[in-house]
Motif scaffolding. Structure first.
Motif, PDB file in Angstrom:
ATOM      1  N   GLU A   1       0.822  -1.203   0.000  1.00 20.82           N
ATOM      2  CA  GLU A   1       0.000   0.000   0.000  1.00 20.82           C
ATOM      3  C   GLU A   1       0.867   1.269   0.000  1.00 20.82           C
ATOM      4  N   GLU A   2       1.916   1.243   0.796  1.00 23.68           N
ATOM      5  CA  GLU A   2       2.841   2.384   0.813  1.00 23.68           C
ATOM      6  C   GLU A   2       3.474   2.568  -0.567  1.00 23.68           C
ATOM      7  N   PHE A   3       3.859   1.442  -1.154  1.00 25.78           N
ATOM      8  CA  PHE A   3       4.490   1.505  -2.469  1.00 25.78           C
ATOM      9  C   PHE A   3       3.551   2.142  -3.482  1.00 25.78           C
ATOM     10  N   VAL A   4       2.304   1.644  -3.522  1.00 27.37           N
ATOM     11  CA  VAL A   4       1.365   2.120  -4.534  1.00 27.37           C
ATOM     12  C   VAL A   4       1.085   3.616  -4.373  1.00 27.37           C
ATOM     13  N   LYS A   5       0.950   4.067  -3.116  1.00 20.97           N
ATOM     14  CA  LYS A   5       0.716   5.494  -2.892  1.00 20.97           C
ATOM     15  C   LYS A   5       1.911   6.330  -3.364  1.00 20.97           C
ATOM     16  N   ALA A   6       3.103   5.887  -2.994  1.00 23.03           N
ATOM     17  CA  ALA A   6       4.297   6.652  -3.370  1.00 23.03           C
ATOM     18  C   ALA A   6       4.494   6.615  -4.882  1.00 23.03           C
ATOM     19  N   PHE A   7       4.304   5.434  -5.453  1.00 25.46           N
ATOM     20  CA  PHE A   7       4.573   5.288  -6.885  1.00 25.46           C
ATOM     21  C   PHE A   7       3.596   6.095  -7.731  1.00 25.46           C
ATOM     22  N   PHE A   8       2.289   5.981  -7.413  1.00 26.81           N
ATOM     23  CA  PHE A   8       1.306   6.708  -8.214  1.00 26.81           C
ATOM     24  C   PHE A   8       1.161   8.161  -7.772  1.00 26.81           C
ATOM     25  N   GLU A   9       1.899   8.556  -6.734  1.00 28.20           N
ATOM     26  CA  GLU A   9       1.929   9.941  -6.264  1.00 28.20           C
ATOM     27  C   GLU A   9       0.521  10.447  -5.928  1.00 28.20           C
ATOM     28  N   VAL A  10      -0.250   9.596  -5.240  1.00 31.35           N
ATOM     29  CA  VAL A  10      -1.598   9.969  -4.783  1.00 31.35           C
ATOM     30  C   VAL A  10      -1.757   9.516  -3.339  1.00 31.35           C
ATOM     31  N   ASP A  11      -2.735  10.106  -2.641  1.00 28.83           N
ATOM     32  CA  ASP A  11      -2.936   9.750  -1.244  1.00 28.83           C
ATOM     33  C   ASP A  11      -3.660   8.430  -1.093  1.00 28.83           C
ATOM     34  N   ASP A  12      -4.509   8.142  -2.095  1.00 26.65           N
ATOM     35  CA  ASP A  12      -5.299   6.925  -1.980  1.00 26.65           C
ATOM     36  C   ASP A  12      -5.475   6.254  -3.334  1.00 26.65           C
ATOM     37  N   VAL A  13      -5.138   4.990  -3.390  1.00 30.38           N
ATOM     38  CA  VAL A  13      -5.413   4.204  -4.585  1.00 30.38           C
ATOM     39  C   VAL A  13      -6.086   2.944  -4.087  1.00 30.38           C
ATOM     40  N   GLU A  14      -7.156   2.539  -4.781  1.00 27.72           N
ATOM     41  CA  GLU A  14      -7.853   1.369  -4.286  1.00 27.72           C
ATOM     42  C   GLU A  14      -7.200   0.087  -4.777  1.00 27.72           C
ATOM     43  N   LEU A  15      -6.819  -0.737  -3.836  1.00 27.55           N
ATOM     44  CA  LEU A  15      -6.216  -2.028  -4.157  1.00 27.55           C
ATOM     45  C   LEU A  15      -7.186  -3.139  -3.797  1.00 27.55           C
ATOM     46  N   ARG A  16      -7.120  -4.246  -4.546  1.00 24.99           N
ATOM     47  CA  ARG A  16      -7.970  -5.394  -4.232  1.00 24.99           C
ATOM     48  C   ARG A  16      -7.050  -6.598  -4.036  1.00 24.99           C
ATOM     49  N   PHE A  17      -7.046  -7.130  -2.807  1.00 29.70           N
ATOM     50  CA  PHE A  17      -6.263  -8.351  -2.538  1.00 29.70           C
ATOM     51  C   PHE A  17      -7.171  -9.549  -2.764  1.00 29.70           C
ATOM     52  N   ARG A  18      -6.824 -10.382  -3.702  1.00 33.72           N
ATOM     53  CA  ARG A  18      -7.622 -11.570  -4.023  1.00 33.72           C
ATOM     54  C   ARG A  18      -6.857 -12.813  -3.598  1.00 33.72           C
ATOM     55  N   ALA A  19      -7.512 -13.693  -2.839  1.00 35.48           N
ATOM     56  CA  ALA A  19      -6.861 -14.958  -2.484  1.00 35.48           C
ATOM     57  C   ALA A  19      -6.507 -15.688  -3.767  1.00 35.48           C
ATOM     58  N   SER A  20      -5.320 -16.269  -3.798  1.00 39.30           N
ATOM     59  CA  SER A  20      -4.872 -16.894  -5.039  1.00 39.30           C
ATOM     60  C   SER A  20      -3.995 -18.087  -4.714  1.00 39.30           C
ATOM     61  N   HIS A  21      -3.342 -18.627  -5.716  1.00 39.10           N
ATOM     62  CA  HIS A  21      -2.418 -19.718  -5.451  1.00 39.10           C
ATOM     63  C   HIS A  21      -1.144 -19.594  -6.271  1.00 39.10           C
ATOM     64  N   PHE A  22      -0.006 -19.655  -5.618  1.00 40.61           N
ATOM     65  CA  PHE A  22       1.281 -19.812  -6.290  1.00 40.61           C
ATOM     66  C   PHE A  22       2.018 -20.937  -5.575  1.00 40.61           C
ATOM     67  N   PRO A  23       2.756 -21.757  -6.304  1.00 46.23           N
ATOM     68  CA  PRO A  23       3.464 -22.863  -5.662  1.00 46.23           C
ATOM     69  C   PRO A  23       4.495 -22.372  -4.639  1.00 46.23           C
ATOM     70  N   PHE A  24       5.019 -21.146  -4.855  1.00 50.34           N
ATOM     71  CA  PHE A  24       6.129 -20.670  -4.019  1.00 50.34           C
ATOM     72  C   PHE A  24       5.684 -19.838  -2.831  1.00 50.34           C
ATOM     73  N   THR A  25       4.371 -19.616  -2.667  1.00 50.19           N
ATOM     74  CA  THR A  25       3.892 -18.870  -1.493  1.00 50.19           C
ATOM     75  C   THR A  25       2.697 -19.581  -0.869  1.00 50.19           C
ATOM     76  N   GLU A  26       2.553 -19.407   0.425  1.00 56.60           N
ATOM     77  CA  GLU A  26       1.399 -19.963   1.130  1.00 56.60           C
ATOM     78  C   GLU A  26       1.193 -19.174   2.419  1.00 56.60           C
ATOM     79  N   PRO A  27       0.094 -18.430   2.607  1.00 57.47           N
ATOM     80  CA  PRO A  27      -0.932 -18.185   1.601  1.00 57.47           C
ATOM     81  C   PRO A  27      -0.471 -17.232   0.495  1.00 57.47           C
ATOM     82  N   SER A  28      -1.291 -17.119  -0.556  1.00 57.36           N
ATOM     83  CA  SER A  28      -0.945 -16.258  -1.701  1.00 57.36           C
ATOM     84  C   SER A  28      -2.064 -15.266  -1.968  1.00 57.36           C
ATOM     85  N   ALA A  29      -1.696 -14.130  -2.520  1.00 54.12           N
ATOM     86  CA  ALA A  29      -2.698 -13.137  -2.905  1.00 54.12           C
ATOM     87  C   ALA A  29      -2.280 -12.460  -4.197  1.00 54.12           C
TER      88      ALA A  29
END
Ligand code: DAH
Length: 357
Positions: A232-260
């Motif tokens: 969230e900090e990254f997205v705010k700094a990168f897009f140079e805005v105070d608020d950007v809406e992010l959506r965390f979706r449960a997902s699957h990757f073999p190399f992470t558990e849990p994944s999003a």
């Protein structure tokens, strides 16, 4: 003799260039020139006449020669003066601005991402683009039969016919750099790894070569909450805005558990891509808590250490931030596109100076 002197001295004085001077030299004192012909006459004179005429003719010849030399020098000086005058340059004038190359949006965004994560204590790591299948797959908990191997549309390198070792691949993601960095530095570790990756895919948002930045943070008590905060900090700094809406979706990757997987709110209205508004979502990254098997492959004890990882599409966030609708144009090398979307080469992105101005 007086006639000759007068004639040549005035012709030499009037000569406008070196070619004319040379003609005059030939006419007067060349082998068959007028003065030379007179000298040949000396043989037919009486000794008394010759004593007078000889030195006089020699003097005339000398006089013409030195007039020629003086005029030649004068013409040369005039030519130099003229050249100095026409090539005169006022070095105190300000330089003319001539736009040269620009920084490609991918380079610019890589610098911007690096500046933001550097501020959070992440160092930059690198790995090879031609990778062994162990680093690209096995070490990341993607075994030989796993569907992810096929899903990634992998480019395989050729092997010699009698070589039955598994082929190298063009890395399909930057995740193998996680393994290399863990092996090299151990824990705790905090790195990002930007770079090129390859997959056989081609449409408006996919090209066979594209760019990702991998993130990895391992310590004794790192959690999913740290991951969420960092992103969230990254997205705010990168897009140079105070608020950007992010959506965390449960997902699957073999190399992470849990994944999003993380999407960002956007709109494609009228063919332009806008971030932070509209009813569309663009997936920008995959993330999760590093799988214990991946820590083991990196020679880190999963009973002592844990952490998060993410893989972010650089080209995707460049399209979003700078409103570039088609990814394929990134790699067409069209000068008009590069001039339009490129960045001034001296504007280095920093957090304090502003990422993009
Ligand atoms: N390697 C994944 C890809 O290319 C992206 C990814 C997902 C990277 C989850 C990660 C992660 O580090 O934790 O699609």
């Amino acid at each position: 003799m007086d006639d000759l002197r007068e004639k040549y001295i005035s012709l030499i004085a009037e000569a406008a260039d070196e070619a004319t001077l040379e003609d005059l030299r030939v006419q007067a004192v060349g082998k068959k020139g007028e003065v030379s012909l007179q000298m040949r006459e000396l043989g037919r004179m009486s000794p008394e006449e010759r004593q007078v005429a000889g030195p006089a003719l020699n003097a005339l010849k000398d006089e013409i020669n030195s007039a020629l030399a003086a005029k030649k020098q004068a013409l040369g000086d005039a030519a130099l003066d003229e050249r100095l005058r026409s090539e005169w340059l006022d070095v105190t004038l300000p330089a003319r601005i001539r736009r040269q190359g620009t920084i490609h949006p991918v380079s610019q965004v890589t610098e911007e991402v690096t500046a933001v994560f550097a501020d959070m204590g992440f160092a930059v790591a690198e790995g090879p683009q031609i990778e062994s299948d162990w680093y690209n797959f096995d070490a990341l908990n993607i075994p030989g039969h796993h569907p992810a191997r096929a899903e990634m549309d992998t480019f395989y390198m050729a092997r010699a016919k009698d070589d039955d070792r598994p082929p190298h691949v063009l890395r399909t993601h930057t995740s193998p750099v996680q393994i290399r960095s863990m092996q090299e530095h151990g824990a705790p570790i905090r790195i990002i790894a930007p770079g090129r990756v390859y997959r056989a895919d081609y449409d408006q948002t996919h090209t066979p070569m594209f760019h990702q930045v991998e993130g990895l943070a391992i310590d004794r008590d790192i959690s999913m909450a740290n991951l969420k905060w960092c992103l969230e900090e990254f997205v705010k700094a990168f897009f140079e805005v105070d608020d950007v809406e992010l959506r965390f979706r449960a997902s699957h990757f073999p190399f992470t558990e849990p994944s999003a997987e993380v999407d960002i709110r956007c709109s494609w209205e009228g063919g332009t891509l806008k971030v932070g508004e509209g009813d569309d979502w663009l997936e920008i990254l995959g993330s999760g808590m590093v799988h214990p098997k991946v820590l083991e492959a990196g020679k880190i004890d999963p009973n002592e250490w844990q952490g998060f990882a993410f893989g972010l599409g650089i080209d995707r966030i460049a399209m979003l931030k700078y409103g570039i609708p088609d990814l394929r144009a990134f790699f067409d090398s069209d000068l008009r596109w590069l001039r339009h979307y490129g960045f001034a080469s001296l504007d280095v992105p920093t957090l304090h100076g502003g990422l993009s101005r």
